[in-house]
Design an enzyme around this catalytic site. Structure first.
Site, short mmCIF file in Angstrom:
data_model
loop_
_atom_site.label_atom_id
_atom_site.label_comp_id
_atom_site.label_asym_id
_atom_site.label_seq_id
_atom_site.Cartn_x
_atom_site.Cartn_y
_atom_site.Cartn_z
N TYR A 235 -9.42 105.12 61.42
CA TYR A 235 -8.84 104.88 59.89
C TYR A 235 -9.09 103.42 59.69
O TYR A 235 -8.58 102.85 58.76
CB TYR A 235 -7.45 105.01 60.05
CG TYR A 235 -6.69 104.46 61.22
CD1 TYR A 235 -7.13 103.00 61.90
CD2 TYR A 235 -5.95 105.02 62.34
CE1 TYR A 235 -6.35 102.56 62.75
CE2 TYR A 235 -5.57 104.55 63.35
CZ TYR A 235 -5.69 103.24 63.70
OH TYR A 235 -5.09 102.51 64.78
N CYS B 209 2.96 89.02 52.50
CA CYS B 209 2.43 88.85 51.14
C CYS B 209 2.58 90.25 50.43
O CYS B 209 2.77 90.50 49.04
CB CYS B 209 0.98 88.67 51.25
SG CYS B 209 -0.15 89.97 52.00
N ASP C 226 -7.54 90.21 52.23
CA ASP C 226 -8.48 91.15 53.47
C ASP C 226 -8.95 92.47 52.99
O ASP C 226 -9.65 93.08 53.33
CB ASP C 226 -7.65 91.03 54.76
CG ASP C 226 -8.46 91.58 55.92
OD1 ASP C 226 -9.50 91.33 55.96
OD2 ASP C 226 -7.69 92.12 56.87
N CYS D 225 9.85 100.58 37.56
CA CYS D 225 10.14 99.58 38.63
C CYS D 225 11.38 98.80 37.91
O CYS D 225 12.29 98.44 38.61
CB CYS D 225 8.98 98.75 39.00
SG CYS D 225 7.74 99.58 39.84
N CYS E 263 6.28 104.94 46.21
CA CYS E 263 7.43 104.63 45.41
C CYS E 263 8.55 105.68 45.94
O CYS E 263 9.91 104.99 46.33
CB CYS E 263 7.37 104.72 44.00
SG CYS E 263 8.71 104.71 42.94
#
Length: 381
Positions: free
Chosen positions: A21, A255, A277, A317, A348
């Site tokens: 992965y 983050c 990243d 949202c 979600c």
């Protein structure tokens, strides 16, 4: 000037393992040059000098890969010497490294301990679970090598946490994984949902983590953790820590839980700098160390566009009672809109299920943590 965290890839995408992965192998293959070369000490010196010039309060250097230990122990010895040379009053220097632990020996462990490196060690659980995806370049399981590293870290008193990648099969085995970690005495854990290839639809990878499985995982890992908490045992699990801090009025440190992207200053082997990243892509390069300062890169058009693309919040949202904790999650998990911009988070409904079914217990946990903090000496929790 802000506190600065620079994420450095000293071995670029090179690795001594072949994990099924691996998101960075996929990311690097979307660039013109998948391998950007080994980072030279000359470039490393420019990184340290530029970061220290920009930083205020804290300057953190985090080494990732690929596999960052491939740069060699002498490289890191020189890094710490350069940090001492460029240190300035009032700025604390911190070092961290994320490693697969495959080739760590006594010298590495001693170095990490003596230089106070915080080490993230990738370990997916007991042997049959870990070896399912985390295999050597020769295709063999790596569990025994990683557990050898665990013993070295314990022997030399290295500060480390354990990182587990959550796949669909791993999610089904979360109780076994958590129990294994507890038996090993691990109390600092991170569980990271697996990422699927950038240009493929969700569900194609054999390690795919479905919305349903992720929701079940979130509930199960919380229940296991909460049982320990009620016994007075605090196990740090990063995403739970962040939700607790948010409930206690503190900002999240992760983050992916802030609701928008920030500029991470990810430095590749050729000195190129990228905002994240997960997005070390040619079109998102924000500069080159030695050619632009960190301040100039942070203010660049490429950096501005990257951050702005994460700011939109879908109408669903805005109307959700859990948006204050969920914040639409990591951009990498947001489904693209017809206009090509990040939209609603793929997971979600998993988050909605967790907060619906365990929101009350999460708030109870926050109250217990406050009580534990009040009863403990500073820095014990």
């Amino acid at each position: 000037m802000p506190p600065v965290n620079v994420l450095i890839k000293p071995a670029s995408s090179a690795c001594n393992m072949d994990c099924a992965y691996c998101f960075y192998k996929d990311v690097s293959q979307h660039r013109e040059h998948a391998f950007e070369g080994m980072l030279s000490l000359e470039r490393m010196e420019r990184i340290i000098a530029a970061a220290m010039a920009y930083a205020e309060g804290v300057c953190s250097f985090t080494f990732q890969g690929g596999e960052p230990t491939l740069a060699g122990l002498d490289f890191y010895r020189q890094v710490t010497a350069l940090e001492r040379r460029y240190a300035k009053p009032g700025v604390e220097i911190r070092n961290a490294i994320q490693t697969n632990g495959f080739a760590v020996d006594e010298q590495w462990a001693r170095f990490f301990a003596e230089n106070r490196f915080l080490v993230g060690l990738s370990l997916d659980g007991p042997a049959e679970i870990h070896d399912r995806n985390r295999r050597s370049a020769a295709g063999k399981g790596t569990f025994n090598q990683v557990m050898r590293t665990v013993r070295l870290f314990d022997r030399f008193h290295v500060q480390y946490n354990v990182l587990c990648v959550v796949t669909g099969p791993n999610a089904r085995s979360i109780q076994r994984i958590y129990n294994f970690y507890r038996q090993q005495g691990f109390r600092w854990l991170q569980f990271i949902p697996c990422l699927e290839p950038l240009d493929q639809p969700r569900g194609g990878a054999e390690y795919h983590l479905s919305v349903e499985k992720y929701g079940e995982y979130l509930i199960r890992i919380f229940d296991l953790w909460f049982q320990d908490l009620k016994k007075g045992v605090y196990v740090s699990i990063r995403h739970l820590d962040n939700w607790l801090w948010m409930l206690l009025g503190q900002p999240p440190e992760s983050c992916n839980m802030t609701g928008q992207c920030s500029i991470q200053f990810v430095v590749e082997g050729d000195g190129g700098v990228y905002p994240c990243d997960f997005y070390v892509l040619d079109e998102l390069r924000i500069g080159t160390v030695g050619q632009q300062s960190f301040a100039q890169m942070a203010a660049s058009d490429a950096a501005r566009r990257f951050v702005e693309a994460s700011l939109a919040l879908p109408d669903d949202c805005r109307a959700c009672p859990f948006v204050g904790l969920c914040r639409n999650g990591c951009r990498r998990d947001r489904l693209l809109t017809d206009g090509g911009l990040p939209g609603q988070n793929y997971y979600c409904q998993a988050y909605r299920r967790f907060f619906t079914e365990r929101g009350q217990q999460l708030r109870q946990a926050a109250r217990l943590v406050m009580q534990m903090r009040a009863a403990m000496p500073p820095n014990d929790l």
